[in-house]
Design a protein around this motif. Structure first.
Motif, PDB file in Angstrom:
ATOM      1  N   THR A 209       4.235  11.636   3.377  1.00 23.60           N
ATOM      2  CA  THR A 209       3.403  11.086   2.316  1.00 23.60           C
ATOM      3  C   THR A 209       2.194  11.991   2.093  1.00 23.60           C
ATOM      4  O   THR A 209       2.098  13.080   2.677  1.00 23.60           O
ATOM      5  CB  THR A 209       2.957   9.644   2.666  1.00 23.60           C
ATOM      6  N   ASP A 212      -3.854  10.454   0.519  1.00 20.36           N
ATOM      7  CA  ASP A 212      -4.434   9.280  -0.137  1.00 20.36           C
ATOM      8  C   ASP A 212      -3.529   8.043  -0.068  1.00 20.36           C
ATOM      9  O   ASP A 212      -3.901   6.970  -0.540  1.00 20.36           O
ATOM     10  CB  ASP A 212      -4.769   9.604  -1.599  1.00 20.36           C
ATOM     11  N   ASN A 213      -2.352   8.189   0.528  1.00 20.74           N
ATOM     12  CA  ASN A 213      -1.403   7.076   0.632  1.00 20.74           C
ATOM     13  C   ASN A 213      -0.786   7.082   2.036  1.00 20.74           C
ATOM     14  O   ASN A 213       0.401   7.284   2.210  1.00 20.74           O
ATOM     15  CB  ASN A 213      -0.320   7.209  -0.437  1.00 20.74           C
ATOM     16  N   THR A 272       9.824   3.530   0.770  1.00 23.83           N
ATOM     17  CA  THR A 272       8.492   3.886   0.286  1.00 23.83           C
ATOM     18  C   THR A 272       7.485   3.713   1.418  1.00 23.83           C
ATOM     19  O   THR A 272       7.736   3.014   2.406  1.00 23.83           O
ATOM     20  CB  THR A 272       8.080   3.006  -0.895  1.00 23.83           C
ATOM     21  N   GLN A 274       4.726   2.036   1.202  1.00 22.78           N
ATOM     22  CA  GLN A 274       4.310   0.636   1.239  1.00 22.78           C
ATOM     23  C   GLN A 274       5.336  -0.240   1.954  1.00 22.78           C
ATOM     24  O   GLN A 274       4.960  -1.144   2.707  1.00 22.78           O
ATOM     25  CB  GLN A 274       4.060   0.103  -0.169  1.00 22.78           C
ATOM     26  N   ASN A 277       4.760   0.323   5.627  1.00 24.88           N
ATOM     27  CA  ASN A 277       3.494  -0.286   6.048  1.00 24.88           C
ATOM     28  C   ASN A 277       3.598  -1.808   6.117  1.00 24.88           C
ATOM     29  O   ASN A 277       3.060  -2.441   7.033  1.00 24.88           O
ATOM     30  CB  ASN A 277       2.366   0.125   5.098  1.00 24.88           C
ATOM     31  N   SER A 294      -8.802   1.369   2.955  1.00 28.01           N
ATOM     32  CA  SER A 294      -8.158   1.304   1.657  1.00 28.01           C
ATOM     33  C   SER A 294      -7.951  -0.150   1.255  1.00 28.01           C
ATOM     34  O   SER A 294      -7.256  -0.904   1.950  1.00 28.01           O
ATOM     35  CB  SER A 294      -6.804   2.031   1.695  1.00 28.01           C
ATOM     36  N   GLU A 296      -6.200  -1.060  -1.215  1.00 26.97           N
ATOM     37  CA  GLU A 296      -4.784  -1.178  -1.585  1.00 26.97           C
ATOM     38  C   GLU A 296      -3.920  -1.449  -0.358  1.00 26.97           C
ATOM     39  O   GLU A 296      -3.036  -2.312  -0.373  1.00 26.97           O
ATOM     40  CB  GLU A 296      -4.321   0.096  -2.290  1.00 26.97           C
ATOM     41  N   ILE A 297      -4.199  -0.713   0.730  1.00 27.21           N
ATOM     42  CA  ILE A 297      -3.450  -0.944   1.965  1.00 27.21           C
ATOM     43  C   ILE A 297      -3.724  -2.346   2.484  1.00 27.21           C
ATOM     44  O   ILE A 297      -2.796  -3.078   2.859  1.00 27.21           O
ATOM     45  CB  ILE A 297      -3.829   0.112   3.024  1.00 27.21           C
TER      46      ILE A 297
END
Length: 342
Positions: A209, A212-213, A272, A274, A277, A294, A296-297
């Protein structure tokens, strides 16, 4: 003493350098709490008495030392190199990683808690056997013949009560929390001795990855799933189940993806970041960690924390047929035969 369930070297891979404390730190994600910025890789997954043996006070330190010296240090030598797409582990390194992955799964707090599930299954299997009078009497007859043919007795026969007592003895390792802890520690020792051939012979890849992700790593970092035809996931399959996929994040940039050498009836899709995770959060007992804060995370992790509880909603073994395993064990001189699927 406090035992490490995840090695601090692996956690350090996910750390950032804190200029204020001048130490490596982790961002810690937890159910219903805002991310915490100062978790230490050395203490983040330490648990007091995790490997303690009720009958051997020296065992916990012995296991900690062995896990570090025999199984972690060899992998630590090339762990950071796995971030390099051009690096291909040798057969020896893959063998070392096989033990590393197996032990990381077994040494987690989540796996230790699943010992209660094994107790429940064992009780069920023993009760199945005891309620089957034909099986009990057959074992009694077989043992009597063995004793007579071996010249150990001349005329005394094994009774039904003898057999029932022996079957009940199978529960001794799980009857109390003390016994379950002892059984757990002994299981860790057995896992140090046997290479998982299906895992070793499987297909090994790394998913990658961008900074930033990033990937996160949980306190139960080895996760499994089967991707169902509906697009949903069945979490917590055993390492030898059909279609199982195994994941272990190695750094914010890299996640190990293993397809054990088992029967496969579905095509394998690229996971992916995500998805991986979310699986980490689902298996976590308490925490996930990575190197950044994050929103988003955190948003992805929060509704998924603890969804895959080992022995409750994942890695259960109720799907097997327990009509015969205790009977076969007692008829086969104590040699365990894996129960078939229903």
């Amino acid at each position: 003493m406090k035992s490490h369930t995840v090695s601090h070297k692996l956690l350090e891979q996910f750390a950032y350098y804190d200029r204020i404390t001048k130490c490596f730190r982790l961002w810690r994600y937890e159910k219903s709490r805002t991310p915490y910025p100062k978790a230490s890789p050395r203490t983040a997954t330490r648990i007091d008495g995790h490997f303690a043996h009720p009958e051997d006070a020296a065992k916990e330190e012995e296991l900690e030392t062995r896990l570090a010296a025999e199984f972690e240090e060899c992998v630590n030598q090339f762990l950071s190199r796995l971030d390099d797409p051009s690096f291909v582990p040798t057969d020896l390194q893959r063998r070392q990683l096989t033990f590393y992955v197996t032990l990381l799964f077994n040494r987690s707090e989540a796996r230790r808690a699943a010992s209660k599930h094994l107790h429940d299954v064992t009780i069920h299997a023993v009760e199945k056997f005891i309620s089957n009078e034909v099986q009990v009497l057959t074992v009694a007859a077989k043992w009597s013949i063995d004793l007579l043919l071996g010249g150990k007795v001349r005329n005394a026969l094994v009774t039904k009560q003898h057999v029932v007592h022996a079957a009940m003895g199978l529960l001794e390792n799980y009857q109390t929390e003390r016994k379950r802890q002892q059984s757990y520690v002994e299981m860790i020792e057995r896992a140090m001795l046997k290479l998982d051939e299906a895992l070793f012979d499987g297909r090994w890849d790394c998913r990658r990855t961008s900074p930033d992700n990033p990937f996160v790593i949980s306190d139960a970092p080895v996760v499994t799933w089967e991707r169902l035809g509906t697009g949903l996931f069945s979490y917590g399959l055993g390492f030898h189940r059909p279609n199982v996929e195994i994941f272990l994040p190695l750094s914010p940039m890299t996640c190990l993806h293993i397809l054990p050498n088992v029967k496969r009836t579905r095509s394998v899709l690229q996971p992916t970041v995500q998805e991986i995770n979310i699986a980490q959060a689902a298996f976590a007992s308490h925490y996930c960690f990575t190197n950044i804060n994050s929103a988003e995370i955190n948003s992805a992790l929060q509704p998924n924390f603890g969804r895959a509880k080992l022995g409750v909603t994942a890695f259960t073994i109720w799907h097997r047929n327990y009509d015969n395993p205790v009977y076969e064990l007692l008829m086969n001189d104590g040699k365990w035969v894996e129960p078939p699927l229903k």
